[in-house]
Each structure stands twice: as structure tokens, then as C-alpha cells.
Design a protein around this motif. Sequence first.
Motif, PDB file in Angstrom:
ATOM      1  N   ALA A 689      -6.618   5.536  -1.496  1.00 57.53           N
ATOM      2  CA  ALA A 689      -6.917   4.617  -0.218  1.00 57.53           C
ATOM      3  C   ALA A 689      -5.641   4.138   0.309  1.00 57.53           C
ATOM      4  O   ALA A 689      -4.790   4.183  -0.181  1.00 57.53           O
ATOM      5  CB  ALA A 689      -7.876   3.708  -0.725  1.00 57.53           C
ATOM      6  N   ALA A 690      -5.985   3.965   1.543  1.00 56.86           N
ATOM      7  CA  ALA A 690      -4.935   3.620   2.535  1.00 56.86           C
ATOM      8  C   ALA A 690      -4.167   2.153   1.940  1.00 56.86           C
ATOM      9  O   ALA A 690      -3.101   2.264   1.973  1.00 56.86           O
ATOM     10  CB  ALA A 690      -5.370   3.359   4.022  1.00 56.86           C
ATOM     11  N   ASP A 691      -5.014   1.366   1.344  1.00 55.36           N
ATOM     12  CA  ASP A 691      -4.260  -0.052   0.964  1.00 55.36           C
ATOM     13  C   ASP A 691      -3.577   0.421  -0.382  1.00 55.36           C
ATOM     14  O   ASP A 691      -2.831  -0.718  -0.927  1.00 55.36           O
ATOM     15  CB  ASP A 691      -5.382  -0.977   0.853  1.00 55.36           C
ATOM     16  N   GLU A 692      -3.772   1.533  -0.923  1.00 55.01           N
ATOM     17  CA  GLU A 692      -2.692   1.768  -2.131  1.00 55.01           C
ATOM     18  C   GLU A 692      -1.727   2.487  -1.902  1.00 55.01           C
ATOM     19  O   GLU A 692      -0.716   2.676  -2.784  1.00 55.01           O
ATOM     20  CB  GLU A 692      -3.588   2.763  -3.053  1.00 55.01           C
ATOM     21  N   VAL A 693      -1.589   2.791  -0.661  1.00 54.67           N
ATOM     22  CA  VAL A 693      -0.170   3.766  -0.508  1.00 54.67           C
ATOM     23  C   VAL A 693       0.966   2.713   0.220  1.00 54.67           C
ATOM     24  O   VAL A 693       0.729   1.981   1.126  1.00 54.67           O
ATOM     25  CB  VAL A 693      -0.684   4.560   0.979  1.00 54.67           C
ATOM     26  N   GLU A 694       1.936   3.079  -0.507  1.00 60.42           N
ATOM     27  CA  GLU A 694       3.353   2.267  -0.077  1.00 60.42           C
ATOM     28  C   GLU A 694       4.183   3.275   0.031  1.00 60.42           C
ATOM     29  O   GLU A 694       4.643   3.901  -0.775  1.00 60.42           O
ATOM     30  CB  GLU A 694       3.458   1.582  -1.378  1.00 60.42           C
ATOM     31  N   ILE A 695       4.788   3.464   1.191  1.00 57.72           N
ATOM     32  CA  ILE A 695       5.585   4.463   1.810  1.00 57.72           C
ATOM     33  C   ILE A 695       7.113   3.518   1.795  1.00 57.72           C
ATOM     34  O   ILE A 695       7.362   2.695   2.257  1.00 57.72           O
ATOM     35  CB  ILE A 695       5.422   4.783   3.159  1.00 57.72           C
ATOM     36  N   ILE A 696       7.831   4.217   0.909  1.00 53.81           N
ATOM     37  CA  ILE A 696       9.388   3.914   0.905  1.00 53.81           C
ATOM     38  C   ILE A 696      10.244   4.551   2.051  1.00 53.81           C
ATOM     39  O   ILE A 696      10.220   5.711   1.766  1.00 53.81           O
ATOM     40  CB  ILE A 696       9.999   4.078  -0.441  1.00 53.81           C
ATOM     41  N   PRO A 697      10.717   3.823   3.063  1.00 54.76           N
ATOM     42  CA  PRO A 697      11.378   4.588   4.204  1.00 54.76           C
ATOM     43  C   PRO A 697      12.524   5.383   3.820  1.00 54.76           C
ATOM     44  O   PRO A 697      13.391   4.850   2.730  1.00 54.76           O
ATOM     45  CB  PRO A 697      11.436   3.875   5.196  1.00 54.76           C
ATOM     46  N   GLY A 698      13.019   6.255   4.532  1.00 61.23           N
ATOM     47  CA  GLY A 698      14.622   7.120   4.072  1.00 61.23           C
ATOM     48  C   GLY A 698      14.354   8.061   4.934  1.00 61.23           C
ATOM     49  O   GLY A 698      13.462   8.567   5.537  1.00 61.23           O
ATOM     50  N   ALA A 699      15.465   9.067   4.794  1.00 55.81           N
ATOM     51  CA  ALA A 699      15.644  10.287   5.249  1.00 55.81           C
ATOM     52  C   ALA A 699      14.619  11.128   4.774  1.00 55.81           C
ATOM     53  O   ALA A 699      13.999  12.057   5.581  1.00 55.81           O
ATOM     54  CB  ALA A 699      16.873  10.874   4.989  1.00 55.81           C
ATOM     55  N   SER A 700      14.260  11.098   3.580  1.00 59.62           N
ATOM     56  CA  SER A 700      13.094  11.766   3.055  1.00 59.62           C
ATOM     57  C   SER A 700      12.400  10.660   2.311  1.00 59.62           C
ATOM     58  O   SER A 700      12.597  10.296   1.221  1.00 59.62           O
ATOM     59  CB  SER A 700      13.674  12.872   1.882  1.00 59.62           C
ATOM     60  N   PRO A 701      11.163  10.217   3.159  1.00 57.34           N
ATOM     61  CA  PRO A 701      10.477   9.233   2.600  1.00 57.34           C
ATOM     62  C   PRO A 701       9.717   9.695   1.312  1.00 57.34           C
ATOM     63  O   PRO A 701       9.292  10.596   1.101  1.00 57.34           O
ATOM     64  CB  PRO A 701       9.552   8.722   3.788  1.00 57.34           C
ATOM     65  N   VAL A 702       9.263   8.592   0.458  1.00 52.25           N
ATOM     66  CA  VAL A 702       8.499   8.744  -0.675  1.00 52.25           C
ATOM     67  C   VAL A 702       7.372   7.656  -0.872  1.00 52.25           C
ATOM     68  O   VAL A 702       7.617   6.637  -0.145  1.00 52.25           O
ATOM     69  CB  VAL A 702       9.603   8.572  -1.866  1.00 52.25           C
ATOM     70  N   LEU A 703       6.396   8.197  -1.702  1.00 54.04           N
ATOM     71  CA  LEU A 703       5.400   7.130  -1.808  1.00 54.04           C
ATOM     72  C   LEU A 703       5.393   6.741  -3.399  1.00 54.04           C
ATOM     73  O   LEU A 703       5.605   7.501  -4.269  1.00 54.04           O
ATOM     74  CB  LEU A 703       4.120   7.910  -1.670  1.00 54.04           C
ATOM     75  N   ARG A 704       5.307   5.449  -3.484  1.00 51.66           N
ATOM     76  CA  ARG A 704       5.316   4.963  -4.607  1.00 51.66           C
ATOM     77  C   ARG A 704       3.976   4.548  -5.294  1.00 51.66           C
ATOM     78  O   ARG A 704       3.176   3.486  -4.559  1.00 51.66           O
ATOM     79  CB  ARG A 704       6.496   3.708  -4.723  1.00 51.66           C
ATOM     80  N   GLY A 707       4.705   2.604 -10.173  1.00 54.75           N
ATOM     81  CA  GLY A 707       5.969   3.000 -10.739  1.00 54.75           C
ATOM     82  C   GLY A 707       6.480   4.245 -10.544  1.00 54.75           C
ATOM     83  O   GLY A 707       7.606   4.565 -10.837  1.00 54.75           O
ATOM     84  N   GLN A 708       5.929   5.227 -10.150  1.00 50.39           N
ATOM     85  CA  GLN A 708       6.111   6.598  -9.674  1.00 50.39           C
ATOM     86  C   GLN A 708       6.489   6.886  -7.996  1.00 50.39           C
ATOM     87  O   GLN A 708       5.612   6.231  -7.517  1.00 50.39           O
ATOM     88  CB  GLN A 708       5.388   7.854 -10.457  1.00 50.39           C
ATOM     89  N   GLU A 709       7.600   7.844  -7.997  1.00 47.96           N
ATOM     90  CA  GLU A 709       7.717   8.211  -6.681  1.00 47.96           C
ATOM     91  C   GLU A 709       7.637   9.544  -6.305  1.00 47.96           C
ATOM     92  O   GLU A 709       7.727  10.324  -7.258  1.00 47.96           O
ATOM     93  CB  GLU A 709       9.181   7.833  -6.127  1.00 47.96           C
ATOM     94  N   TYR A 710       6.859   9.757  -5.287  1.00 49.63           N
ATOM     95  CA  TYR A 710       6.403  11.382  -5.036  1.00 49.63           C
ATOM     96  C   TYR A 710       6.863  11.510  -3.386  1.00 49.63           C
ATOM     97  O   TYR A 710       6.770  10.763  -2.576  1.00 49.63           O
ATOM     98  CB  TYR A 710       4.935  11.316  -5.033  1.00 49.63           C
ATOM     99  N   PRO A 711       7.516  12.863  -3.225  1.00 49.05           N
ATOM    100  CA  PRO A 711       7.834  13.330  -1.924  1.00 49.05           C
ATOM    101  C   PRO A 711       6.448  13.013  -1.063  1.00 49.05           C
ATOM    102  O   PRO A 711       5.348  13.456  -1.576  1.00 49.05           O
ATOM    103  CB  PRO A 711       7.966  14.502  -2.147  1.00 49.05           C
ATOM    104  N   VAL A 712       6.863  12.808   0.296  1.00 50.61           N
ATOM    105  CA  VAL A 712       5.632  12.455   1.471  1.00 50.61           C
ATOM    106  C   VAL A 712       5.582  13.516   2.081  1.00 50.61           C
ATOM    107  O   VAL A 712       6.665  13.932   2.922  1.00 50.61           O
ATOM    108  CB  VAL A 712       5.888  11.015   1.936  1.00 50.61           C
ATOM    109  N   TYR A 713       4.421  14.242   2.447  1.00 52.08           N
ATOM    110  CA  TYR A 713       4.246  15.423   3.501  1.00 52.08           C
ATOM    111  C   TYR A 713       3.049  15.079   4.291  1.00 52.08           C
ATOM    112  O   TYR A 713       1.968  14.916   3.764  1.00 52.08           O
ATOM    113  CB  TYR A 713       4.196  16.769   2.547  1.00 52.08           C
TER     114      TYR A 713
END
Length: 944
Positions: A689-704, A707-713
Motif C-alpha cells: 500500500a502507499a503508506d508502506e512505500v518508503e523511497i530512498i532518493p538518489g541517482a538510482s532510487p530504491v524502495l526500502r 530492511g530490504q532495498e529494491y530497485p524502483v521502476y
Amino acid sequence: MNISDLLALLHEEFALDVPMAQQAALDAAAQPGEAAALLEPVVGYIERSVQASALVSLDGWGNFLSQVSQFTQLQMMSPDHASLQWLAGWTTPALAYLESPAQAATAQAIIAYLKACPQATDDAALSVLHAQLLVPPALTSEEAAAAQAVVEDATLEDVSLQTDDVDGGLLSAMLQDAPEQLERLMGYLDELVAGKADSARMIEAQRIAHTFKGSGNIIGLPGIGRIAHRLEDVMEWTIEQVQAGEGSNSAALQDMRHSVGILQHMVAHLQGEEAPPGGAQECLQRLIDWVNWIRQGVAAAQSPEPLAAQGAMNVVAFRADITPANSINAGQNEPQSADVQMLRVGVDRLSRVLRRATQSIVASQRVGQLVRTANDRLSAIEVSHAELARRLRELEQTVDKQVVQLRGQKESGESFDPLEMDRYDALYTLSRFVTEAVQDELELAREARNQVALAQQLIRDEDQIQREQHRDLLGARLVPVKSILPRLKRNVAQTAASTGKQAQLVVEGDNTTLDADVLTRLTEPLLHLLRNAVDHGLESTEERHMLGKNEVGTITLSFRRVGQDVELICADDGKGLDLPTIYDKAVEYGLIEQGTELSEDEMRRLILRPGFSTKGEVTEVSGRGVGMDVVNDRVSGLKGRLDIESQPYAGSRFIVRVPVSSGAVQALIVQSAQEEVALPSDQVVQALAADEVEIIPGASPVLRHLGQEYPVYPLGVWLGFEDTHTTASLAGKPAVLCRGATQTVAVIVDAVVDARELILQDVGRLARRIAGVVGGALRNDGRPMFLLDVAALERASQTTRRAGSSLALRRRMAVQRTRVLVVDDALSVRRSMEQLLEDAGYDVVTAADGFLALEVVRSRAPAIVLTDLEMPNLNGLELTKRLRELPQFMGTPIVMITSRASDKHREMAEEAGVDLYLTKPYTDATLIEHVKRLTSQDASALLV
């Protein structure tokens, strides 16, 4: 029976239709517009006579008749009065020659008749014919030796019907023709028993037995091939007896009828309809006894006890017309009793039923949507009525107050207008009436809503039944992978022989089942994978020896079920992919710029590009770059995925996953840019859900997440709905964690709509080529919705390859394959040779007889012709002669493939213009080698 007896019989049979042939020509001359219909029986009469001439080796007479036949067919198309008048006299010299064959006078009479033809004649051809006419008929040394040979006793192996190593497609092809052919054969024998069969019908019966013999042997069914072989021998003797006027042996006729019954029983068993016949060995032994009696000259006096008829079991297997080994049952999850009666259904019909079931489900969903909409409207009506009722109550209260006030005025004696009181009385009555009407309508709306709710429940129940029916139909189409194994094994052996390598194929999980349509569409990619593994993957024997490997390379093909998919892995123990060479070729072909950085996975997937090949030369096996791209395209068309793994000198693994069935898939429906698309459930890890999405900004942003990080598309960018995105634009939106090309990725969407089963529809070849689109379905409102492949979308977004193919790749792909024409009246033989030659890299076209072959060559000339000798309508000899008469085919190699091994038939073929006379049985490698030799050319010169 000696030659004199055969000649006398031929003369008698030929003379019967001479008046018909003469009159037909004269009638055609008088009625040119009816020439085609009038002369058609004459052509059949001549063709039968040509076939009969082969029995007595009258090659010259048969040649003369063939020329008359060709001239007759020309007159059928373009009648000419003078030519038709000339045609009325051909039977006179032909009949005279039969009375005195190989005599100078009768031979010269035929030559003189041909010279008198209104159309020009070829003096050289007449000279050759004259020489043929002077050759007397005689038995060959092979025939004489065969007459004395003794046939060994029948064994159980001789009547085996094992299909473990039989190609299912070839067997299915034979079984399509078999029932009708055997029925005709039995009819001819019945006519022979009744004394009504003429020479032509007896010869046709012998030809059917000959065709059956060839089909059984080439497929690998000794039970059918050997019984048909001996049946043909006994039938040939019987024909000779009847033609000589000695009558037929009734015991032999009964045994032949019994053997045809055994063949019918065998065919029914192979179709899954009956148990195997119990008297097959006894039947074959009786036919062998007859052959030995014939060769000993004592057959006419034999009268053995008739063979006992075998009863047929009343058990029918419900099977798809793909392969007899692929018996499929409706309701596979239900236990089957021993006496259950089942029905045989063709896959085409089953596919039509499945397609209609799919359409019914879609229609049911649309009706359900309309009913839900109607229910919503009724709910809105109820709300509206409730509001209206409330307003009417207020109106009633107001009217009541006014009426009470007026009545008080009247009673107190105040000034009062009676008309005003009347108006309020009427208004009061009307408001009461409207209130009651509104209440009635509200009750009707509630009843309608109850009925709609009941309809919704019925629709849900019906939808569930339709889906269960759809699943049952899909299950009925499941067939085991082992049905295509013979072709796969032959493909490996053939490619190894062509490349001079040693290879063995190991198959695991061959009992895994797949949808019949999926398996059929998967066969071609498998052949390409195996051919690629031998040609590109395995090293030469010398290289393997130097590397300390087993000189025989191993290719392992494994199948296993993974959820709703089947995973197949084609692995070899060869040298692996040469990534540096692949990179250099990509630069050479203009796919990438020199210095472009590619991951190993990207470099491996370069071999999937159309036209891409690391080979420097083009052969029939490889070099055009039309192998791995076909694999990728077919797998994508099946809504599957292809992954490649490779280690230097340790081999390569090609991993293919395709749905077990092509009919339905569980999917997650998401929305992006106001468009709904589907993600396969087997690729979805978790929806956030939208409130579960935490985007870590950067040149290639990731979703945390956890405790796991995933490439965002963003899905909208992948699909071209959006141009760019920012970290801020990704915030506040739901995400779906999916299995990507190499890792789990986070796909940002606008909304997660639903999770449900989709009934898939074909999206067409063009749509399948769009990156990431692997299928489609219809939404409840009738609009299309596409099924996506997340891994393919990820690869497409990351690729640094150029979008278009270079000129070099297009030229490489444009190289045409060598065209081969296969002519045989047996469908199973045509299919067998078609598979063999296509697997060897040739472009194959087929024809069932000589006339159809002539139609085929008009569209595009073949590089080589492979033809049977004995065929209906126009046999192989006549086809060869006609091709040799055409300038464009004078140099075309012609190979005649037959079981006739006598010198007589070889000489006839050589005189007709056959380049190679190949007798059965022969090995696949031998045939391929001959085709290569006769069509040899420098393939590398085709590259630009």
C-alpha cells in the motif's frame, strides 16, 4: 505364372476398353467444349494400363502410353479437331504390339503413328522409344531369386506395436489415413471374393498394402509393416492367378481378409480404442506360409483351416489426435473404472470447444457486470425513493397543518373562503395518493433488487461451472512430453553427424504433461536449442580430448512442473558462450558502439537478436542467426521466459519456463496512467500500500521494505505512459514487488485494482513483439487488457543495444534455405521426411502425387525432388519424365525412394531421368548425405 500368361491377361484386359477410348476421342472431336469430361476416363484407362505394363516389364509400351496420356491431357485443356481425330487411332498400334511384343513390325507401327501426330515430334525421343519397344519382357534375376527364397517364421517382435520410440506426429499422420485405406482394401478383397474385382482395382489394393508396408516400416511399427509386406506378396500372387484365368484360392482370400482385419484392429489399438489383437503372430505366420507355398509352386493346392477371428474389446480411449501415446481423459481428477466408455476427440475440435468456453466465460463476466450495474441503479432508486418519501411526509404534514388551521377558522366564525377549503382538501387527497404510490414503487424496487441479487448468485454459480468446464477442457488437452522425444533424439544425432561431432541426449522428466498446443508450439524452439547445443556448444572430438573431457558430448534436457508452469532446461557440457566474440560481433553488426559497457547477462542475450550469429559461414545447420531468435520469439508467444546461464569450458544452460496451459492465468490487476494492465501472479512477490512505500532518493532510487532495498521502476515510464519521473513523484503511490530479470524489483503503480484469474486471448504476432507484452484478456466491459512480463520490461529499460537491426544482420537473415520437394502418397512418409529435412535446415514442401507435385513446382522451383515410385494418379516415373520435358527442370536432381529393388525398376527410373535410385530401408544420415551432395553449394558465398 509365366510371361506369356501375363501378356495374354494384359491383352485381354486392355482390349475391353479400347472401344471406349476410340469413341471418346471421336466424340471430343465433334464436341470440343466437352473434351475434358469425355477424355477424363481415357486418361485413367491409360494410367492403369501403364501400371499393368510394369508387371510384365513392357517399358517401351508403357512409355508410348505415357506419351499418349500427356497428349490426351493437353487436348482436355486445348482441344484441336485434327489432333483429336489422330488420337482416336492410338489403340490400334498399342493392341497390335501386345499381340506381338518386341517385334520390329509392331514397334515400327507405334513409331509411325507417333510421327503422324499433328504436333511436332522429337526424333531423338522416338529413337529411344524404338529401342525400348524392341526389348522383350523378362523376369529379373532378383525376382527369380526371390521366387525361391524361404521366409523365416514369425516372432513376437515381428508383430510388436510398441510406440516408445515412435514419433507421435508421424504416427498420428499415418492413423489419419489408415482407417479409410483399410476400409477400401477390405472392399477390394470383398469384390475379389465375389469375383467382381477388375485388374485396376486389384492393383490399387496391392498399392494400398504397399503403402501400409512403407508407413509401418518408416515409422518403426514392425507389426504393421511386416503383416502389410506379406499381405502384399500374397495379393500379388492372387492377382496373377486371377489375371491368368486360374481363379483365386478361397483360403488365401479369407486369410488376406483376416489379415486386413488384424491391421484394422492394430490401428484401433494405436488410436486407443481397443486392446491389441491377440492373433497377430498367428496371422503373420499364415501369410508367411502362403509366401513360402507360392515360392515353392504349391500355393494353388493349399486349403488350410481358416484363422480364428479375434473379438474386439468395447473400450475406447478419449485422446487428442496428436499422438496415440498421448491419451487424454476428460475429468482427469476422477477415478476411471475399467468399463468406462470414452470418446476420441481431435485436438482441433477440442480447441474450438475450448475457445467457445472461453468466450462464454467472457460473456458471462460482461452479463455479471451489467447485472451488478443494474443492482447499483436499483440501490440508487431506493435511496431516491426514500428521499422522495421523506419529502412527501413533510408535504403531508404541511397540508395537514393548513387544513387544521382552516377548519379552526371555520369553527371560530372567522372570515372563511369555502373555495380555499376545497382546494386544500383536494391537495390533501392528492398528497396521500402520491405517498402511497411512492411507497408501492419502493416495494417494487426492493423486489426487483432481490431478483437481481438472485440473478447475481446464479451468474456467480454459472461462472464457477464455466470455469470448471474450462479447466477440464484444458486438462483434457494435456499430453506427455515424451511424445516428441524420438524427433528430438533424431535431431541431435543428425546435427552431430552433420557437424562431425559425437553427442548424446539425456532426457529427464519426460512424463511431464503440457497442453497439446503448447507442446506443438514448443517443439520448434526445442529443436533449435538442441541444434544450437551441438553446433555451438559442444567442442569437436579433438578439442574435448585435449581438454580432458569425454569425447562424447552430453546434452541434458530436463522437464519439471513449477506451479502452473513447466520449466525445461537444455544444458550441455561444452565450452560455454564466448562472450568476447559475442561482444565483437555485436559491434561488427552495429548493435552497440565500441566501448559500450554491457553486463554478462546483456551479452548473453545478444544471441537472441534476429540474424545474430558468431559463425563466419552459413550452413544448413547454422550461421544465419535464425535459431535463438526463433526460440525467444516462440517462448514469448507462449507467455513464457527464457534465461541463459553459461560458464567458460563448463557448458551452457538455457532455462525456459512456459505455462502448462495457454488458456488461463492468475494475475494482479494494477492501474497506471488510467490504464489497467495485468501482472502474472507467479512474478508478484508482494503488493504494498502507499503508506508502506518508503523511497530512498538518489541517482538510482530504491524502495526500502522490512530492511530490504529494491530497485524502483515506475510502470508508467516502462510502458511509455510517462516520460520521466522524480523521487517526489513516486511518493504516495502503491508498489508491487516483482521477480525481475535478475532480482526482485519494486514497480510503482497508481493503484492496485484486483487479483483474479484471466481467460487469455491471442493478442497476435505483432503485439507479442512489443517488449513485455505476453498475452491479453478482455475486461468485464469488453475492453482489452494486456498481460505483462516484468523481467522483459526490466531488460528493455536497461538495454544499451541499438533498437534496429543492422544491414549485415538483415542480409544474413535473408539467405534462403534450400527448397526440397517431397512427393509420396502416404501422409506418414511425407511427414517423416518433412521433419527429417526441416530438422536438417531445409525448406520442405510436400505433395501427395505427381499431379499435385507439378502444381507445387509452378509456384517456386525446388532445388531437389524426392519422389516415391508407386503413387495414384501420376506415379514417380511419369512425374520424372514430365519434369525432364520442362527446360527449367532438366538439371534438377531427382531422387526416387522406393522398396522396389529390382534391376527392372532401376532401369525404368534411369531411363525416365532419375539421378539417384534409393531403396528402402535407408538411414536418415544416408538420405541427408545424398541431399547435401546433390544440392551442394558454397553457402558462405551467400554472405555479403
